[in-house]
Every structure is written in C-alpha cells, then in structure tokens.
Scaffold this active site. Structure first.
Site, PDB file in Angstrom:
ATOM      1  N   ASP A  88       0.839  -1.211  -0.027  1.00  0.00           N
ATOM      2  CA  ASP A  88       0.003  -0.039  -0.057  1.00  0.00           C
ATOM      3  C   ASP A  88       0.860   1.206   0.100  1.00  0.00           C
ATOM      4  O   ASP A  88       2.016   1.164   0.541  1.00  0.00           O
ATOM      5  CB  ASP A  88      -0.712   0.064   1.125  1.00  0.00           C
TER       6      ASP A  88
ATOM      7  N   TYR B 292       5.391  -8.609   8.732  1.00  0.00           N
ATOM      8  CA  TYR B 292       5.038  -7.226   8.691  1.00  0.00           C
ATOM      9  C   TYR B 292       4.980  -6.918  10.111  1.00  0.00           C
ATOM     10  O   TYR B 292       4.617  -7.610  11.204  1.00  0.00           O
ATOM     11  CB  TYR B 292       3.682  -6.746   8.195  1.00  0.00           C
TER      12      TYR B 292
ATOM     13  N   ASP C 136      -7.865   1.493   6.849  1.00  0.00           N
ATOM     14  CA  ASP C 136      -6.620   2.306   7.306  1.00  0.00           C
ATOM     15  C   ASP C 136      -6.874   3.499   7.584  1.00  0.00           C
ATOM     16  O   ASP C 136      -7.978   4.352   7.409  1.00  0.00           O
ATOM     17  CB  ASP C 136      -5.207   2.030   6.671  1.00  0.00           C
TER      18      ASP C 136
ATOM     19  N   ARG D  46      -4.100  -4.754   6.593  1.00  0.00           N
ATOM     20  CA  ARG D  46      -5.329  -3.732   7.042  1.00  0.00           C
ATOM     21  C   ARG D  46      -6.879  -4.355   7.339  1.00  0.00           C
ATOM     22  O   ARG D  46      -7.408  -4.028   8.137  1.00  0.00           O
ATOM     23  CB  ARG D  46      -5.667  -2.631   6.050  1.00  0.00           C
TER      24      ARG D  46
END
Length: 291
Positions: A39, A67, A81, A172
C-alpha cells in the site's frame, strides 16, 4: 545490461508501481516488475525484478511475508486504514491480555474478505475503481494463513503487532477484523514489511540513496535471481548438458528427485530444474538468449 533483483525499502506515499517506473529510468531497462504490492502508506521490503530476472516473479508470488503493523482501535474507515474516511468511532477499553487472547483466534488458516480498496478485479473492474465511485460489491472470502501473530507493544487504542503470513493476506483487513472481534472496531495506522521470502529489511536499500549512485554501482547492487532459490540444492551442468539446456531438452542427471539450481561450469545460473528418475528438465530458464 541490467539483470537481477534489487531489494528496495519502499518509501511511504509511493506506490509499488511508482518504484518500478523510477527504476526503469534509472536502469534503462523496460523489463522490471515487483514481488508483491505494498500500500502507498506502507514502507519496507519490496523486491524488484530486473531484466531476465522478471522470469522469477511468478515463483515469488507464493512467498511468505512478515510485517510490523500498527492497529488503531475504536475507529473504522472505508479503506480499513487511517488514510480513509471515518465510518465509526467507538470508545476503547481494551487490555493487553484481552488483545493477546483475540490475536490467538486469528492464527492458522482463516477466511478473509478482501477490502473494496484493493486491486482485485470483479467483472473486469478493479475494486478500488468501484470504491472511488462510492460503489460496493460482494466479495467472496479467501483462505489465507497466519503463521505467527505477536503483540509487540502499545496501550489504550494504539498497538503494534508482528504478522507472518501467506500470500494474499491484507494486513489492514486483519487489523479491521481484530477490532471487530474486540467489539470496538479498528483499522491499520502503519505498516512496515520486514521480510518477503528470504529478503529482509536489513538488506533493503533506500531508494533515494540508490538513485544517487553511479550507473556501475546501481548494477553492482543487483543480486542474482538464483538467490531466491537458495533453499534448493546446487548442481553443475557440463558443456554438453548446457547445450541441451539451452535447446530446451532434458538431460541425464545423477540427482535425487526434486528441484535444483543448475549452473554451467563457469558458474552462470542457467535454470531452475526438476529431476525425476534421473532426468533433469527445465522448470524455468534464466540464461540470456544468444543473439
């Protein structure tokens, strides 16, 4: 000629395609692709495949990712998000123990509904294009796997988690689903990809620093496409075997059944091969075609 893999630490607010476009100009090579979209708000490991190495992208799609994600509890948004429009706001009263307990429920194979703001196509249109028009369509749940999910730090409505997951995972959406499970809602407020396949954040190069290098230094920073197959055994093909490989033919090999990195006697990576019953065949060739 530029050939190889560059591990980029993607800057925030850049799309993955922005990085690819910039490197096409810097390396004077049209054949460039990346190994897994990040993203725009995210940073971290973005493997970029250059030249002949782009033939390896298809093998990288299934690579595990890791992550560090920031979760903002009490807020839901249309993008899942903090860059999106706020849909709901709820008071948060969540303890560390309650959050850790909820995280355990997301381990293993789970179903995840892809977000509307994603590049998935339905009916020939990308979901984010429909979302920008204010449209929402039904999305089928997808099976993903969360291998590890660890609470790192945080308090009140802001926490950090470490996620090791399979391909196709929307972190997300995971943050949103965690918030839903807690009863207060949630969304992702930050994301850093720390690992993609065998490549780590520690070895990633800063894009602006890389672009400031000389052309020779840029080329020297590219690692061989064979590095992504480092977990396969290495074998060497003789001169006659190399000719067969270059002609797309199988050859006799004294190897156990399985996949191999195949090199010539000069140490050049020729192909990813598969041996069965003493016959080595090409899975994917990576040698430059002689003109």
């Amino acid at each position: 000629m530029a050939n190889g893999i560059l591990i980029v630490n993607k800057p925030s607010l850049w799309t993955s395609q922005d990085v690819v476009a910039k490197l096409r100009g810097a390396l004077h090579e049209k054949r460039i692709g990346h190994g897994g979209t990040l993203d725009p708000m995210a940073t971290g490991v973005l493997p970029v495949f250059v030249g002949r190495a782009t033939r390896g992208v298809e093998f990288f799609e299934a690579a595990e990712k890791e992550y560090i994600a920031g979760i903002r509890l009490g807020i839901t948004t249309d993008t899942e998000d903090t860059t999106g429009n706020i849909l709901t706001q709820t008071p948060v009263n969540v303890t560390k123990e309650a959050l850790e307990q909820v995280l355990q429920g997301f381990l293993g194979e789970i179903s995840q509904i892809p977000p509307m703001y994603s590049a998935i196509k339905i009916g020939g249109q990308k979901l984010y294009e429909l979302a920008r028009k204010g449209q929402s369509v039904e999305r089928k749940p997808r099976k993903i796997t969360i291998f590890e999910l660890e609470l790192l730090d945080g308090e009140a409505d802001s926490w950090h988690i470490r996620v090791r997951c399979s391909k196709g995972t929307y972190v997300r959406t995971l943050c949103k689903d965690i918030g839903d499970k807690l009863g207060c809602g949630g969304c992702m407020e930050s994301l850093v990809r720390t690992k993609a396949g065998i490549y780590t954040l520690e070895e990633a190069v800063d894009l602006s620093e890389y672009l400031s290098r000389s052309e020779e230094e840029r080329l020297n920073a590219l690692r061989g496409v064979d590095t992504m197959f480092s977990n396969r055994p290495r074998v060497t093909a003789g001169e006659k075997q190399e000719k067969l490989i270059r002609n797309g033919a199988n050859y006799k090999a004294d190897c156990a059944d399985g996949e191999y990195r195949v090199y010539n006697e000069q140490g050049d990576f020729l192909m990813l091969g598969f041996c069965k019953n003493g016959q080595m065949k090409t899975v994917k060739s990576f040698f430059e075609v002689e003109k």
